[in-house]
Write a protein that holds these residues in place. Structure first.
Motif, PDB file in Angstrom:
ATOM      1  N   ASP A   1      -2.111   1.244   1.193  1.00 24.41           N
ATOM      2  CA  ASP A   1      -1.086   1.139   0.155  1.00 24.41           C
ATOM      3  C   ASP A   1       0.287   1.505   0.720  1.00 24.41           C
ATOM      4  OD1 ASP A   1      -2.902   0.404  -1.770  1.00 24.41           O
ATOM      5  OD2 ASP A   1      -3.055   2.406  -2.670  1.00 24.41           O
ATOM      6  N   THR A   2       1.307   0.936   0.161  1.00 28.29           N
ATOM      7  CA  THR A   2       2.678   1.308   0.491  1.00 28.29           C
ATOM      8  C   THR A   2       3.165   2.234  -0.603  1.00 28.29           C
ATOM      9  OG1 THR A   2       3.024  -0.824   1.545  1.00 28.29           O
ATOM     10  CG2 THR A   2       4.986   0.426   0.940  1.00 28.29           C
ATOM     11  N   VAL A   3       3.698   3.386  -0.197  1.00 26.04           N
ATOM     12  CA  VAL A   3       4.129   4.388  -1.174  1.00 26.04           C
ATOM     13  C   VAL A   3       5.588   4.756  -0.938  1.00 26.04           C
ATOM     14  CG1 VAL A   3       1.819   5.359  -1.462  1.00 26.04           C
ATOM     15  CG2 VAL A   3       3.346   6.346   0.217  1.00 26.04           C
TER      16      VAL A   3
ATOM     17  N   VAL B   1       3.549   3.897  -6.066  1.00 23.59           N
ATOM     18  CA  VAL B   1       2.541   3.304  -5.188  1.00 23.59           C
ATOM     19  C   VAL B   1       2.603   1.794  -5.360  1.00 23.59           C
ATOM     20  CG1 VAL B   1       0.090   3.138  -4.653  1.00 23.59           C
ATOM     21  CG2 VAL B   1       1.048   5.322  -5.413  1.00 23.59           C
ATOM     22  N   LYS B   2       2.754   1.099  -4.254  1.00 30.33           N
ATOM     23  CA  LYS B   2       2.717  -0.357  -4.250  1.00 30.33           C
ATOM     24  C   LYS B   2       1.414  -0.762  -3.582  1.00 30.33           C
ATOM     25  CE  LYS B   2       6.973  -0.657  -5.665  1.00 30.33           C
ATOM     26  NZ  LYS B   2       7.325  -1.097  -6.980  1.00 30.33           N
ATOM     27  N   GLY B   3       0.833  -1.844  -4.043  1.00 30.25           N
ATOM     28  CA  GLY B   3      -0.409  -2.324  -3.439  1.00 30.25           C
ATOM     29  C   GLY B   3      -0.171  -2.860  -2.038  1.00 30.25           C
ATOM     30  N   LYS B   4      -1.226  -3.303  -1.392  1.00 33.72           N
ATOM     31  CA  LYS B   4      -1.108  -3.838  -0.026  1.00 33.72           C
ATOM     32  C   LYS B   4      -0.209  -5.066   0.019  1.00 33.72           C
ATOM     33  CE  LYS B   4      -5.619  -2.279   1.488  1.00 33.72           C
ATOM     34  NZ  LYS B   4      -6.938  -2.657   1.978  1.00 33.72           N
TER      35      LYS B   4
ATOM     36  N   GLU C   1       1.982  -6.053  -2.480  1.00 35.51           N
ATOM     37  CA  GLU C   1       3.205  -5.985  -3.280  1.00 35.51           C
ATOM     38  C   GLU C   1       4.391  -5.673  -2.398  1.00 35.51           C
ATOM     39  OE1 GLU C   1       3.049  -3.593  -6.835  1.00 35.51           O
ATOM     40  OE2 GLU C   1       0.875  -3.786  -6.884  1.00 35.51           O
TER      41      GLU C   1
ATOM     42  N   LYS D   1       3.462   3.321   4.843  1.00 40.64           N
ATOM     43  CA  LYS D   1       2.129   2.786   4.608  1.00 40.64           C
ATOM     44  C   LYS D   1       1.128   3.928   4.775  1.00 40.64           C
ATOM     45  CE  LYS D   1      -0.880  -0.909   6.228  1.00 40.64           C
ATOM     46  NZ  LYS D   1      -1.027  -1.985   7.216  1.00 40.64           N
TER      47      LYS D   1
ATOM     48  N   VAL E   1      -4.433   6.420  -4.941  1.00 44.02           N
ATOM     49  CA  VAL E   1      -3.859   6.052  -3.646  1.00 44.02           C
ATOM     50  C   VAL E   1      -4.984   5.858  -2.642  1.00 44.02           C
ATOM     51  CG1 VAL E   1      -2.456   6.881  -1.728  1.00 44.02           C
ATOM     52  CG2 VAL E   1      -1.678   7.212  -4.046  1.00 44.02           C
ATOM     53  N   LYS E   2      -4.899   4.748  -1.898  1.00 39.83           N
ATOM     54  CA  LYS E   2      -5.925   4.476  -0.885  1.00 39.83           C
ATOM     55  C   LYS E   2      -5.257   4.000   0.395  1.00 39.83           C
ATOM     56  CE  LYS E   2      -6.809  -0.058  -2.912  1.00 39.83           C
ATOM     57  NZ  LYS E   2      -5.779   0.011  -3.901  1.00 39.83           N
TER      58      LYS E   2
END
Length: 123
Positions: free
Chosen positions: A72-74, A112-115, A117, A83, A68-69
């Motif tokens: 990211d959307t979680v 976790v979804k990417g920036k 996604e 976010k 996780v960074k």
């Protein structure tokens, strides 16, 4: 005549009682090899159907949490979608809406979804 039958019955019972009172020799139980051969398939079934998939799921979740960074959307276990603003050792800060920030324990992050996604809407 009745006395003869009674006497014969007493003699017969007297002869058959010692035979009935004798214990049969103990039956030999299953050997250790037979018991192992019975439980080994059960252990293998439990390992491959329950234990191994759980270990793989936990390992994949741990790797996902470590990756996780910021940005990211979680999705959390409580159903919150946010976010990531800040990542700590055990916590992440999420922005749910403008000026609405919460701190969440990393282990409670489910997905976790990417920036870029998109997050699926339930409309």
């Amino acid at each position: 005549m009745l006395n003869k039958f009674a006497a014969a019955a007493i003699v017969f019972m007297g002869l058959s009682l010692p035979a009935l009172a004798q214990a049969a020799p103990p039956a030999a139980g299953p050997g250790i090899l037979t018991q192992v051969m019975f439980f080994l398939p059960l252990i293998l079934i439990f390992y491959f159907l329950l234990i191994r998939p759980q270990q793989q799921r936990a390992k994949k979740h741990k790797l996902m949490i470590e990756a996780v960074k910021r940005g990211d959307t979680v999705i959390t276990s409580g159903g919150l979608i946010g976010k990531v603003i800040k990542v700590g050792d055990t916590e992440v800060s999420l922005e749910l809406a403008e000026n609405v920030r919460v701190r969440v324990i990393k282990a409670m992050v489910v997905d976790v979804k990417g920036k870029n996604e998109p997050v699926a809407a339930n409309d």
